[in-house]
Design a protein around this motif. Structure first.
Motif, PDB file in Angstrom:
ATOM      1  N   LEU A  26      -1.129   4.463   0.624  1.00 18.47           N
ATOM      2  CA  LEU A  26      -0.799   3.414   1.584  1.00 18.47           C
ATOM      3  C   LEU A  26      -1.949   3.172   2.540  1.00 18.47           C
ATOM      4  N   PHE A  65       5.932   4.865   4.777  1.00 21.14           N
ATOM      5  CA  PHE A  65       5.002   5.975   4.574  1.00 21.14           C
ATOM      6  C   PHE A  65       5.639   7.117   3.793  1.00 21.14           C
ATOM      7  N   ALA A  89      -1.351   1.630  10.037  1.00 19.45           N
ATOM      8  CA  ALA A  89      -1.844   2.156   8.764  1.00 19.45           C
ATOM      9  C   ALA A  89      -3.337   1.964   8.601  1.00 19.45           C
ATOM     10  N   LEU A 136       0.467  -2.686  -1.671  1.00 14.65           N
ATOM     11  CA  LEU A 136       1.072  -1.740  -0.735  1.00 14.65           C
ATOM     12  C   LEU A 136       2.425  -1.267  -1.247  1.00 14.65           C
ATOM     13  N   ASP A 137       3.187  -2.167  -1.855  1.00 20.11           N
ATOM     14  CA  ASP A 137       4.481  -1.753  -2.403  1.00 20.11           C
ATOM     15  C   ASP A 137       4.289  -0.821  -3.588  1.00 20.11           C
ATOM     16  N   ARG A 166       3.562   2.419  -2.113  1.00 22.34           N
ATOM     17  CA  ARG A 166       4.802   3.018  -1.588  1.00 22.34           C
ATOM     18  C   ARG A 166       5.607   3.648  -2.723  1.00 22.34           C
ATOM     19  N   THR A 180       3.945   6.733  -3.868  1.00 24.66           N
ATOM     20  CA  THR A 180       4.159   7.824  -2.919  1.00 24.66           C
ATOM     21  C   THR A 180       5.514   8.473  -3.157  1.00 24.66           C
TER      22      THR A 180
END
Length: 825
Positions: free
Chosen positions: A271, A299, A317, A431-432, A435, A438
């Motif tokens: 991220l 996050f 971020a 970014l998704d 995510r 993550t």
């Protein structure tokens, strides 16, 4: 001219229709010409100050209304009053009429009318202009910047557009270099290009981004230089044409940014890394400051529960530059409440991007709610702001803010807002993805942490230490694993494996393989037999699970048949000091002897798991007490750009180092073989071997005679007394009696009895028969069949293992708290 103006008196009368129709609202003053569309009109008050200026006058003289209103009529004429004076300093050919305003409703002032000579001649029926006049008009009226220079870059001629750009009149610049009057590096470079074309006689073209004196900001220019040659081919002058292609340049820059966004954003699956890629791309090309703020849940790999309607709490971020004002907040990784009046909160709540002038009334209300932010923005001279919601899959993840301050950029435009939305839309997908990665990586690591052994494993046969190191930060967790399995007879199983791939699937498969190995080890298979069974489990389930489309039941707990995996399995016996190993497509282990010498253990290289129908071969070797056996996955030694043999040598050197403990040795190995290019997981298992003391083991050969059972019980009783285990004598004698009797009755010679005293008391009876014993429940009338049942009831556990020489039946009893000598290692 000035005297004529001063002779008039009175006040000016407002004539509102004149600038639009160019028609006088009443009788013309005496001597004035008939007005036409091309007639330029200026009206002044009695003192000669202009208060009305027509569009034709602007076209004729070159002055905008705001430049001339309130100034004297005299500035429109040359000093001698013989001609009109253009804004760029040249004389203008026109028919001029200056008349006092004598209409009854106009108390005074002057009316100045001027008609270009060309228009007047055209109406008067004059003949068509000649070629020379046409060429002069082309040069003067060409919309691009044109100039002619001698071979030393001195100006000979420039058109009206060029004069406006330089801000100099033609008579000021004639026979001089522009760089002499306007010292600027870009103009000096322009002189070099002119001299170069004059010297080579070849045309040239260049692109430049610069600010000319007559323009308020820098523009993008395409400049063409071409030589002017006489009939014999000599260069007599150099012409220059400059075209302002700022709009095309800005469009090209926007397309370039969008193109770079597709390649530069999303290279990292983190991220913070992805957010920083967005900020790095746009600073300073698009904005002076870029910040990316996300909801806290993002996050952790989750989606925000809901978007609040009031103040919004976001976590920083990324930000470029890292700090644009002294004491700027929040810092990276910190959270901040954005008031409901802030553009950040509004764009998050509404889901729409916003463009703001920081000084507008709406910004004032925002600053009142966030004084710290207001102080920072004022300190850096911020003037323009864009906020864009970061949305992916119909969910708002946060917001991106773009700020311009000082004179480095103009205020954002509507085109800039569109560009920001397009770039952020691309970044939102990345970014998704980060995510989701993550979240998946967290699940995979959690699975691995729960499936792998935790902490050092204490075993009488070996001291062990382990390490698991996930792949580099931008890569998913993989399927590397290790295990230490206690086996009957104080033996220990050491296993290391590797599942090809990364993510949750690899972690789940790793857990299934580890469970399968433990299950197979529990039935005491030899290493080569264990790998054969494990290979069958990997190879055949794909056929046995069936197909959902056919209505068959699919076993999701089975190991998928299309995986790639490797495994190394070793069994160490601390009684004999022998180690038996077999491997399936896995790197061989390294043995470090007590004297510090190292060797790669020569274990036959079996095929990886899943190929099927290929044999595995075991190797047995005797290991001196205190030796070190290191098992590892290929991620430790196989790295991009390094020779594997050199890496193996580095590993052997690291393992041979003298360190206080195995834990520190593992750390030393990982530090010594660390590389920045590592993209695979690492599993490392090191074991220092131990031998049981001779007084902990008792062995007897038993004749195949039923009369030997009583003598055997007597020898066992004496050994238990020596071990101070008298309280275990009754149970042990009964177990020994039953196992030896079964071996004499159903087995074949040689028969051997062994007692091992460690944390428990282990009784082993071996014979050369491979017949398996069966536990059964005898009926009341049966005279036999209760032996193994009694053994199972009286001991903690029992079992059978098979060897190349036959079988061994063993039984293990838990020892009480009776005093005994603690073993030393």
């Amino acid at each position: 001219m000035a005297r004529a103006i001063r002779r008039s008196s009175g006040t000016a009368h407002q004539v509102g229709t004149m600038a639009h129709s160019h028609a006088w609202p009443g009788p013309l003053p005496p001597g004035s010409a008939r007005l036409h569309v091309d007639t330029a009109i200026a009206v002044s008050d009695p003192s000669g100050r202009i208060f009305l200026w027509s569009s034709a006058a602007q076209a004729l003289w070159g002055y905008a209304p705001e430049e001339v209103i309130g100034t004297s009529l005299t500035r429109l004429f040359t000093t001698d009053g013989a001609a009109l004076l253009h804004r760029d300093g040249r004389a203008v050919e026109a028919r001029v009429c200056l008349s006092p305003l004598v209409a009854p409703e106009l108390p005074g002032g002057f009316l100045l009318t001027a008609e270009p000579q060309v228009a007047a001649e055209a109406r008067s029926g004059a003949q068509e202009p000649g070629d020379e006049t046409l060429m002069r008009w082309v040069f003067e009226q060409y919309p691009a910047h044109l100039g002619v220079f001698d071979c030393e870059a001195r100006s000979l001629k420039q058109n009206h557009t060029m004069a406006r750009a330089t801000g100099l009149r033609e008579d000021e610049l004639h026979d001089r270099r522009v760089s002499e009057l306007i010292p600027d590096a870009s103009l000096i470079e322009n002189d070099r290009w002119i001299r170069r074309v004059a010297a080579t006689g070849e045309p040239a073209q260049r692109e430049a981004f610069l600010k000319v004196p007559g323009e308020p900001k820098a523009h993008a220019w395409t400049v063409d230089y071409f030589p002017l040659k006489d009939p014999v081919g000599r260069v007599r002058a150099v012409a220059m044409s400059a075209y302002d292609y700022s709009r095309q340049y800005e469009s090209r820059e926007r397309l370039a940014l969008l193109g770079e966004a597709r390649t530069r954003i999303g290279a990292s699956l983190e991220l913070e890394g992805t957010a920083d890629e967005l900020a790095e791309l746009l600073v300073p090309r698009f904005a002076d400051v870029v910040s990316v703020d996300l909801f806290e849940a993002v996050f952790g790999g989750d989606l925000p529960a809901s978007v609040p309607s009031g103040p919004v709490l976001l976590r920083r971020a990324a930000q470029r530059p890292a700090c644009f004002a002294e004491g700027a907040r929040p810092a990276l990784g910190e959270t901040q409440w954005h008031p409901a009046t802030s553009p950040v909160s509004r764009c998050v709540v509404t889901g729409r991007a916003e463009l703001h002038d920081v000084t507008d009334p709406q910004g004032t209300r925002w600053f009142a709610d966030a004084p710290a932010t207001a102080a920072e923005l004022r300190a850096c001279g911020a003037h323009s702001l864009i906020t864009v919601p970061i949305r992916a899959r119909d969910t708002t993840l946060g917001a991106a803010s773009f700020l311009r301050h000082g004179a480095s950029h103009e205020s954002f435009s509507a085109d800039d807002l569109t560009l920001a939305e397009d770039v952020v839309a691309r970044a939102a997908i990345c970014l998704d993805n980060a995510r989701r990665f993550t979240r998946e990586r967290g699940i995979a690591l959690f699975l691995q942490s729960t499936l792998l052994p935790r902490g050092p494993i204490v075993h009488p046969g070996a001291e062990t230490a382990t390490r698991y190191l996930p792949a580099a930060r931008a890569t998913e967790a993989g399927g590397d694993w290790f295990d230490v399995i206690p086996l009957p007879g104080t033996r220990v199983g050491l296993v290391v494996g590797d599942v090809v791939g990364h993510g949750i699937g690899a972690s789940v498969t790793m857990g299934r393989l580890r469970t399968a190995v433990r299950t197979l080890a529990d039935i005491d298979l030899q290493p080569d037999e264990l790998l054969t069974h494990l290979d069958d489990m990997v190879t055949h389930p794909a056929e046995e699970m069936g197909d959902e489309s056919d209505g068959d039941v699919v076993d999701y707990n089975a190991i998928p048949g299309d995986i790639g995996a490797s495994c190394l399995y070793a069994v160490y016996d601390p009684v004999s000091g022998t180690c038996t190993l077999a491997r399936a497509g896995h790197p061989p282990p390294i043995l470090v002897c007590p004297d510090g010498t190292t060797q790669v253990v020569d274990v036959p290289a079996g095929p990886p798991l899943g190929l099927g129908s290929l044999p595995f071969e075991a190797t047995e070797l005797t290991i001196p007490e205190g030796s070190l056996l290191a098992l590892f996955t290929d991620g430790l030694v196989e790295t991009r750009g390094h020779d594997i043999d050199e890496r193996i040598d580095e590993l052997r050197d690291a393992l041979a180092r003298s360190v206080p403990s195995l834990e520190e040795l593992c750390d030393t190995v990982l530090e010594s073989l660390h590389t920045e290019t590592r993209t695979d997981d690492i599993a490392l298992l090191v074991a220092r071997t131990r031998l049981l003391r001779k007084e902990q083991v008792a062995e007897w050969d038993v004749p195949a005679d039923a009369a030997a059972v009583a003598e055997t019980r007597k020898m066992v009783d004496e050994r238990l007394t020596a071990w101070r285990l008298e309280e275990a004598a009754f149970t042990t004698e009964l177990v020994v009696s039953e196992l030896v009797t079964n071996a004499i009755r159903y087995g074949t010679e040689p028969i051997r009895l062994r007692l091992i005293k460690e944390r428990s008391l282990i009784c082993e009876v071996s014979d050369s028969s491979s017949t398996a014993p069966h536990l059964r429940r005898a009926r009341v009338s049966d005279e036999g069949g209760r032996g193994l049942f009694l053994v199972a009831e009286l001991t903690q556990r029992w079992g059978t293992r098979y060897t190349s020489a036959g079988k061994t039946i063993w039984a293990e009893q838990a020892l009480g708290r009776s005093p005994r000598t603690a073993p030393s290692f």
